[in-house]
Design a protein around this motif. Structure first.
Motif, PDB file in Angstrom:
ATOM      1  N   ARG A 246       0.904  -1.230   0.074  1.00 52.43           N
ATOM      2  CA  ARG A 246       0.167   0.032  -0.114  1.00 52.43           C
ATOM      3  C   ARG A 246       0.888   1.240   0.123  1.00 52.43           C
ATOM      4  N   ASP A 247       0.774   2.444  -0.881  1.00 50.75           N
ATOM      5  CA  ASP A 247       1.450   3.432  -0.856  1.00 50.75           C
ATOM      6  C   ASP A 247       1.669   4.132   0.353  1.00 50.75           C
ATOM      7  N   GLY A 248       0.584   4.087   1.229  1.00 50.08           N
ATOM      8  CA  GLY A 248       0.902   4.831   2.563  1.00 50.08           C
ATOM      9  C   GLY A 248       1.663   4.133   3.260  1.00 50.08           C
ATOM     10  N   LEU A 249       1.556   2.853   3.254  1.00 52.00           N
ATOM     11  CA  LEU A 249       2.490   1.884   4.041  1.00 52.00           C
ATOM     12  C   LEU A 249       3.964   2.120   3.471  1.00 52.00           C
ATOM     13  N   ARG A 250       4.297   2.143   2.120  1.00 50.22           N
ATOM     14  CA  ARG A 250       5.570   2.333   2.013  1.00 50.22           C
ATOM     15  C   ARG A 250       6.104   3.518   2.234  1.00 50.22           C
ATOM     16  N   ALA A 251       5.494   4.570   2.088  1.00 47.36           N
ATOM     17  CA  ALA A 251       5.829   5.985   2.307  1.00 47.36           C
ATOM     18  C   ALA A 251       6.324   6.037   4.077  1.00 47.36           C
ATOM     19  N   ASP A 252       5.510   5.419   4.802  1.00 50.78           N
ATOM     20  CA  ASP A 252       5.789   5.378   6.134  1.00 50.78           C
ATOM     21  C   ASP A 252       7.212   4.579   6.533  1.00 50.78           C
ATOM     22  N   MET A 253       7.295   3.447   5.742  1.00 55.88           N
ATOM     23  CA  MET A 253       8.481   2.797   5.835  1.00 55.88           C
ATOM     24  C   MET A 253       9.672   3.516   5.316  1.00 55.88           C
ATOM     25  N   HIS A 254       9.495   4.527   4.323  1.00 50.70           N
ATOM     26  CA  HIS A 254      10.598   5.215   3.876  1.00 50.70           C
ATOM     27  C   HIS A 254      10.972   6.247   5.151  1.00 50.70           C
ATOM     28  N   CYS A 255       9.978   6.823   5.479  1.00 51.64           N
ATOM     29  CA  CYS A 255      10.265   7.901   6.580  1.00 51.64           C
ATOM     30  C   CYS A 255      10.841   7.159   7.852  1.00 51.64           C
ATOM     31  N   ALA A 256      10.267   6.047   8.281  1.00 53.74           N
ATOM     32  CA  ALA A 256      10.772   5.502   9.465  1.00 53.74           C
ATOM     33  C   ALA A 256      12.183   4.991   9.380  1.00 53.74           C
ATOM     34  N   ALA A 257      12.942   4.689   8.026  1.00 58.25           N
ATOM     35  CA  ALA A 257      14.233   4.417   7.734  1.00 58.25           C
ATOM     36  C   ALA A 257      14.800   5.653   7.957  1.00 58.25           C
ATOM     37  N   ILE A 258      14.678   6.823   7.349  1.00 60.62           N
ATOM     38  CA  ILE A 258      15.300   7.951   7.361  1.00 60.62           C
ATOM     39  C   ILE A 258      15.263   8.583   8.850  1.00 60.62           C
ATOM     40  N   THR A 259      14.193   8.509   9.475  1.00 59.80           N
ATOM     41  CA  THR A 259      14.214   8.786  10.883  1.00 59.80           C
ATOM     42  C   THR A 259      15.365   8.080  11.572  1.00 59.80           C
ATOM     43  N   PHE A 260      15.359   6.752  11.504  1.00 60.77           N
ATOM     44  CA  PHE A 260      16.325   5.784  12.351  1.00 60.77           C
ATOM     45  C   PHE A 260      17.768   6.304  11.947  1.00 60.77           C
ATOM     46  N   ALA A 261      17.937   6.358  10.703  1.00 63.34           N
ATOM     47  CA  ALA A 261      19.292   6.973  10.205  1.00 63.34           C
ATOM     48  C   ALA A 261      19.691   8.301  10.652  1.00 63.34           C
ATOM     49  N   LYS A 262      18.823   9.276  10.867  1.00 63.29           N
ATOM     50  CA  LYS A 262      19.145  10.381  11.451  1.00 63.29           C
ATOM     51  C   LYS A 262      19.247  10.632  12.692  1.00 63.29           C
ATOM     52  N   HIS A 263      18.532   9.669  13.523  1.00 62.39           N
ATOM     53  CA  HIS A 263      18.550   9.502  14.948  1.00 62.39           C
ATOM     54  C   HIS A 263      20.227   9.179  15.311  1.00 62.39           C
ATOM     55  N   LEU A 264      20.639   8.333  14.335  1.00 58.48           N
ATOM     56  CA  LEU A 264      22.176   7.625  14.599  1.00 58.48           C
ATOM     57  C   LEU A 264      23.033   8.776  14.048  1.00 58.48           C
ATOM     58  N   GLU A 265      22.748   9.650  13.228  1.00 60.42           N
ATOM     59  CA  GLU A 265      23.748  10.566  12.499  1.00 60.42           C
ATOM     60  C   GLU A 265      24.218   9.770  11.592  1.00 60.42           C
ATOM     61  N   TYR A 266      23.851   8.968  10.886  1.00 54.84           N
ATOM     62  CA  TYR A 266      24.399   7.708  10.059  1.00 54.84           C
ATOM     63  C   TYR A 266      25.302   8.105   8.910  1.00 54.84           C
ATOM     64  N   ARG A 267      26.329   7.540   8.817  1.00 58.16           N
ATOM     65  CA  ARG A 267      27.479   7.855   7.670  1.00 58.16           C
ATOM     66  C   ARG A 267      27.667   6.816   6.904  1.00 58.16           C
ATOM     67  N   GLY A 268      27.302   6.588   5.767  1.00 60.07           N
ATOM     68  CA  GLY A 268      27.575   5.642   4.871  1.00 60.07           C
ATOM     69  C   GLY A 268      26.396   4.889   4.266  1.00 60.07           C
ATOM     70  N   LEU A 269      26.588   3.757   3.471  1.00 59.06           N
ATOM     71  CA  LEU A 269      25.357   3.001   3.214  1.00 59.06           C
ATOM     72  C   LEU A 269      25.134   2.098   4.280  1.00 59.06           C
ATOM     73  N   GLY A 270      23.582   1.762   4.347  1.00 60.33           N
ATOM     74  CA  GLY A 270      22.934   1.159   5.483  1.00 60.33           C
ATOM     75  C   GLY A 270      21.657   0.649   4.928  1.00 60.33           C
ATOM     76  N   THR A 271      21.245  -0.450   5.454  1.00 63.64           N
ATOM     77  CA  THR A 271      19.796  -0.819   5.302  1.00 63.64           C
ATOM     78  C   THR A 271      18.923  -1.487   6.531  1.00 63.64           C
ATOM     79  N   VAL A 272      17.705  -0.607   6.435  1.00 61.05           N
ATOM     80  CA  VAL A 272      17.140  -0.560   7.655  1.00 61.05           C
ATOM     81  C   VAL A 272      15.918  -1.857   7.366  1.00 61.05           C
ATOM     82  N   GLU A 273      16.049  -2.992   8.000  1.00 61.49           N
ATOM     83  CA  GLU A 273      15.229  -4.042   7.692  1.00 61.49           C
ATOM     84  C   GLU A 273      13.810  -4.079   8.876  1.00 61.49           C
ATOM     85  N   LEU A 274      12.804  -4.165   7.927  1.00 58.39           N
ATOM     86  CA  LEU A 274      11.747  -4.118   8.610  1.00 58.39           C
ATOM     87  C   LEU A 274      10.731  -5.403   8.569  1.00 58.39           C
ATOM     88  N   LEU A 275       9.722  -5.609   9.160  1.00 59.15           N
ATOM     89  CA  LEU A 275       8.831  -6.630   9.148  1.00 59.15           C
ATOM     90  C   LEU A 275       7.483  -6.263   9.058  1.00 59.15           C
TER      91      LEU A 275
END
Length: 460
Positions: A246-275
């Motif tokens: 579902r488009d809304g679910l996909r958008a929420d997942m994109h947002c969650a991944a960016i939020t998590f990476a920003k929380h870590l001040e992430y540097r580099g390539l990474g993958t946020v795995e979701l169930l």
């Protein structure tokens, strides 16, 4: 700092992959190889090869001292660890920092934050991401109480785990004590850490991940991947973007991944795995892989990017070369992992010598491999021989190209799972898209039942 010489601390197709990008960028490559890999394709392609020890991984590819020693001897600017082996090893990152060598990956603190699954879970909660109900347990009594609270069945996971090792599914309370003991022993043997934690098992789950890229300040996502075709938690087929979300679910997942990476001040390539919990139409944070993934080519296909080149640029201290608006996801891509194993014999590994190797060519077809005719497949490492990747304007075209490409593949001399992929790609359920993690075990059991019925019919 401009990186001019890189030590590749890995083997197989990912080593070849990194060499090719470095060649395009004009970067000198030095391959750190075990005695078993001195005549590998990666060794022949690299500008220089240094032997880092015997075939056993613990004495070569998993030895921080051997890898850093080779890097110092070769006078490289940076180490690219690929995936697996030391790619998420905090000690390697620390050792690189101590001797003034760039580690192409996230910071030591970020590796620490996501390398321990309980720490990663706590960071996810702090960032506001949903997590699967569960938690750490110190005893069978704690585990039983938590399982009763979250509900059965439950999944036991190793805190320092990966690749499905130390992961056990428990359906009934009377199985709990023995299974926890087994999981802890397996976790200790594999990772040197016996700690485990529990999560509620999501039976109708899909394994969907979001690729992220950060420079320590800015973070972008590069879309989703679906990795739900798995056997014993080992991925076999991946595709991007994840189909039938579902488009809304996909958008929420994109947002969650960016939020998590920003929380870590992430540097580099990474993958946020979701169930993705299909029954509840929601998702949970699982973990973050702080490295390049085996399945990165499907993301490259739909983004038109070289993710290894982006890793190197960030490691040089450059800001992201892209904004989110610069990322355009086009078409659909699917990847099949071709392994040296006999899938008709419970996926038994099949080392040996490749007597013939023929790979497909054509529009939208890519093959990442380290084998060719005459190549040796040693018994010491992962059985991955090649990755067949196809890209089409949509999933229907990609699937058609994949079926055609699989028919053109020939690997002789060792058993492979190529026939399995051919059969799988003909299944109506897979063609519809969006199967969950229970699908592939069902496919195997359904096939075994059909073969038994055929034998019985012939016997009559």
């Amino acid at each position: 700092m401009t990186i001019r010489r890189i030590l590749i601390a890995n083997r197989g197709e990912i080593a070849v992959r990194i060499v090719r990008t470095c060649q395009r960028l004009g970067i000198v490559t030095v391959l750190a190889a075990s005695e078993a890999d001195l005549d590998s394709q990666a060794a022949r392609l690299a500008d220089q090869t240094i032997c880092i020890g015997p075939p056993k991984s613990s004495a070569s590819y998993l030895s921080v001292d051997a890898v850093v020693g080779a890097a110092l001897a070769a006078k490289v600017d940076a180490i690219h660890p690929g995936y697996g082996f030391l790619s998420e090893n905090q000690r390697l990152a620390q050792a690189c920092s101590a001797v003034g060598i760039i580690f192409i990956g996230p910071t030591e603190a970020q590796l620490d934050a996501v390398g321990d699954k309980l720490k990663a879970r706590s960071h996810a909660l702090a960032a506001g991401l949903p997590v699967v109900p569960g938690g750490e347990v110190d005893s069978v009594e704690d585990a039983r109480a938590l399982a009763e609270k979250t509900g059965w069945p439950i999944l036991i996971k190793a805190v320092s785990g990966g690749g499905g090792r130390g992961m056990k599914l428990v359906h009934e309370p009377d199985q709990l004590a023995a299974t926890i003991e087994l999981a802890m022993a397996e976790a200790h043997a594999s990772f040197g850490d016996p700690r485990v934690y529990l999560e509620r098992y999501v039976a109708s789950g899909r394994h969907v991940e979001v690729q992220v890229l950060g420079d320590g300040e800015n973070v972008i996502h590069l879309g989703t991947r679906d990795c739900s075709i798995q056997r014993r938690y080992q991925k076999l087929v991946e595709e991007a973007p994840a189909p039938n979300l579902r488009d809304g679910l996909r958008a929420d997942m994109h947002c969650a991944a960016i939020t998590f990476a920003k929380h870590l001040e992430y540097r580099g390539l990474g993958t946020v795995e979701l169930l993705v919990d299909c029954e509840r139409d929601t998702f949970y944070f699982l973990e973050m892989n702080a490295r390049i993934q085996v399945e990165h080519p499907v993301t490259e296909a739909i983004c038109g990017l070289d993710l290894v080149a982006e890793q190197i640029a960030v490691a040089e201290g450059k800001p992201l070369r892209l904004t989110q608006d610069d990322v355009h996801l086009t078409g659909h891509a699917i990847e099949c992992r071709i392994n040296a194993e006999d899938w008709t014999q419970d996926f038994r590994p099949s080392p040996g010598t490749v007597s013939r190797a023929v790979f497909p060519l054509g529009e939208g077809v890519r093959v990442d491999t380290h084998i060719q005719t005459g190549a040796r497949v040693p018994p010491f490492y992962d059985s991955l021989l090649a990755k067949l990747i196809v890209h089409g304007t949509d999933r229907t075209q990609a699937l058609e190209r994949l079926r055609h490409a699989l028919a053109q593949c020939v690997i002789s001399g060792v058993s492979t799972n190529l026939p399995m992929h051919v059969e799988l790609m003909q299944q109506e359920e897979f063609a519809r898209g969006g199967v969950n993690t229970a699908y592939f075990p069902w496919f195997l059991e359904n096939r075994a039942t059909a073969l038994r019925d055929q034998r019985v019919a012939k016997g009559n």
